[in-house]
Write an enzyme that holds these catalytic residues in place. Structure first.
Site, PDB file in Angstrom:
ATOM      1  N   TYR A 130      21.206  80.803 -76.516  1.00 35.02           N
ATOM      2  CA  TYR A 130      20.280  79.724 -76.137  1.00 35.02           C
ATOM      3  C   TYR A 130      18.837  80.107 -76.453  1.00 35.02           C
ATOM      4  O   TYR A 130      18.353  81.162 -76.006  1.00 35.02           O
ATOM      5  CB  TYR A 130      20.439  79.452 -74.647  1.00 35.02           C
ATOM      6  CG  TYR A 130      19.427  78.500 -74.055  1.00 35.02           C
ATOM      7  CD1 TYR A 130      19.604  77.127 -74.173  1.00 35.02           C
ATOM      8  CD2 TYR A 130      18.315  78.975 -73.371  1.00 35.02           C
ATOM      9  CE1 TYR A 130      18.679  76.246 -73.626  1.00 35.02           C
ATOM     10  CE2 TYR A 130      17.393  78.099 -72.813  1.00 35.02           C
ATOM     11  CZ  TYR A 130      17.578  76.742 -72.954  1.00 35.02           C
ATOM     12  OH  TYR A 130      16.665  75.868 -72.415  1.00 35.02           O
ATOM     13  N   ASN A 202      19.714  88.041 -76.635  1.00 36.45           N
ATOM     14  CA  ASN A 202      18.990  86.991 -75.911  1.00 36.45           C
ATOM     15  C   ASN A 202      19.342  87.087 -74.433  1.00 36.45           C
ATOM     16  O   ASN A 202      19.665  86.112 -73.787  1.00 36.45           O
ATOM     17  CB  ASN A 202      19.395  85.622 -76.472  1.00 36.45           C
ATOM     18  CG  ASN A 202      18.595  84.479 -75.897  1.00 36.45           C
ATOM     19  OD1 ASN A 202      17.371  84.472 -75.977  1.00 36.45           O
ATOM     20  ND2 ASN A 202      19.277  83.497 -75.322  1.00 36.45           N
ATOM     21  N   SER A 237      22.072  85.028 -73.542  1.00 35.27           N
ATOM     22  CA  SER A 237      23.369  85.544 -73.963  1.00 35.27           C
ATOM     23  C   SER A 237      23.180  86.606 -75.032  1.00 35.27           C
ATOM     24  O   SER A 237      22.078  86.813 -75.531  1.00 35.27           O
ATOM     25  CB  SER A 237      24.249  84.415 -74.529  1.00 35.27           C
ATOM     26  OG  SER A 237      24.408  83.367 -73.597  1.00 35.27           O
ATOM     27  N   SER A 275      24.892  84.555 -68.582  1.00 36.38           N
ATOM     28  CA  SER A 275      24.884  85.110 -69.931  1.00 36.38           C
ATOM     29  C   SER A 275      26.246  84.937 -70.586  1.00 36.38           C
ATOM     30  O   SER A 275      27.285  85.237 -69.992  1.00 36.38           O
ATOM     31  CB  SER A 275      24.523  86.603 -69.880  1.00 36.38           C
ATOM     32  OG  SER A 275      24.362  87.130 -71.178  1.00 36.38           O
ATOM     33  N   GLY A 276      26.231  84.461 -71.822  1.00 33.14           N
ATOM     34  CA  GLY A 276      27.455  84.394 -72.605  1.00 33.14           C
ATOM     35  C   GLY A 276      27.536  85.603 -73.505  1.00 33.14           C
ATOM     36  O   GLY A 276      26.772  85.718 -74.471  1.00 33.14           O
TER      37      GLY A 276
END
Length: 366
Positions: A130, A202, A237, A275-276
């Site tokens: 993102y 990120n 993420s 967070s991914g």
């Protein structure tokens, strides 16, 4: 400057010549970067493409596997990798709201290369993080032309880091983040293989940032955070792509992908609900896998394969963890100051500031 240029040597392993994912023979990386204004909105985004071999991925599949540390992220094509164990397309990384157009463009590009597209289908692997703090993410400004540019520009050799491609608008540990890369080359006694890593970083909170095991983030808290007025520190993420020329089978690729978690943990990440954290590993060590053209009638019934004996796979795991750790630090060091639309500074972390924080913790160069 990169970590090693500053005298920061992470781990015990030896980097490849470029200290990049492109140290794995055949791997190519391309970026398309958008830094502009559209309809009065700030656009800071892009797409990064990784070609796994020197030729077309469809004609030269790789064994692959993936791991999800935390699932607040999105990706396409992973279910077929889970089922088949094969990577048959390029990999792409972009922002959250552009994942669909990147996937669709990769399909269109694949169709253009086929004499008879009726005999084949593809499920491209596209992953995202993102960038909405620095980019007009709702505008979905990544278009087919940017995917084409990144794919056409994919080359071996040094890899641009920081605010390029998919990493253009990313923030890491409350500093400017983005693309980072690193590699480790095993000794001849350990097999002589290479593990290369590329991250789109990120994620992370500043106070938890660690470099070479030292809590440098605690000594950098006086630098203003871009999340002071908007958002929450740690939101975001990380995508990790791992490549190796070792002859790994799909389940071994999955095991290699899992070790990305260790590198992220060493730098102080991996604990956020928002967070991914998605990781994919592919292995080019088996050179003669049948092409992914399901209309062919002359494919072999069986294919001879090689594999790394599990008794000798641990050095690859160590290499993966170290390369991920270093790639994250390189991504942060490559970041430069960037303002949000509202004029809030997302600070880059320059090398001398990091060295000062390291010395404040008691760190000494090796």
């Amino acid at each position: 400057m990169r970590a090693r240029q500053l005298g920061i040597t992470l781990g015990l392993g030896t980097p490849g010549e470029l200290n990049a994912i492109t140290d794995v023979p055949g791997v190519r990386v391309g970026h398309s970067t958008l830094k502009t204004r559209i309809d009065g909105k700030q656009v800071r985004t892009g797409v990064t493409v990784i070609q796994p071999r020197s030729g077309e991925a469809r004609q030269q599949p790789c064994f692959a596997g993936y791991h999800v540390l935390n699932g607040n992220g999105d990706a396409t094509g992973l279910e077929w990798i889970s089922e088949s164990g094969l990577l048959t397309t390029p990999l792409a990384i972009t922002n959250t709201h552009s994942l669909g157009i990147v996937r669709d463009t990769l399909i269109a590009l694949e169709r253009e290369k086929l004499a008879d597209p009726a005999v084949y289908w593809c499920m491209p692997v596209v992953m995202e993080t993102y960038d909405g703090l620095l980019n007009d993410i709702w505008g979905q400004h990544v278009g087919p032309e940017h995917v084409r540019e990144a794919l056409a520009g994919a080359v071996s050799g040094p890899v641009q880091e920081g605010a390029v491609g998919g990493g253009t608008g990313m923030i890491c540990h409350e500093f400017k983040g983005g693309i980072g890369t690193a590699s480790r080359r095993l000794s001849t006694e350990q097999g002589g293989w290479t593990v290369g890593v590329l991250v789109q970083a990120n994620h992370g909170k500043r106070q938890e940032l660690r470099v070479d095991g030292y809590p440098v983030g605690r000594h950098l808290m006086e630098i203003p955070s871009p999340f002071a007025e908007r958002g929450t520190p740690g939101m975001g993420s990380i995508v990790v792509i791992l490549a190796t020329d070792a002859p790994l089978l799909p389940h071994q690729c999955q095991r290699l992908a899992q070790r990305a978690s260790i590198g992220i943990a060493r730098t102080g990440g991996g604990t956020e609900d928002s967070s991914g954290d998605l990781f994919l590993a592919f292995a080019t060590g088996n050179q003669d896998l049948p092409p992914a053209d399901y209309g062919r009638k002359n494919l072999p019934f069986s294919t001879p394969l090689a594999m790394v004996n599990n008794d000798h796979i641990s050095p690859l795991f160590s290499a993966a963890a170290e390369a991920v750790e270093e790639a994250i630090v390189n991504a942060i060091l490559a970041g430069e100051d960037m303002d949000t639309e509202e004029g809030v500074l997302v600070p880059g972390l320059d090398g001398q500031t990091l060295l000062g924080a390291l010395r404040a913790t008691g760190w000494r160069t090796h």
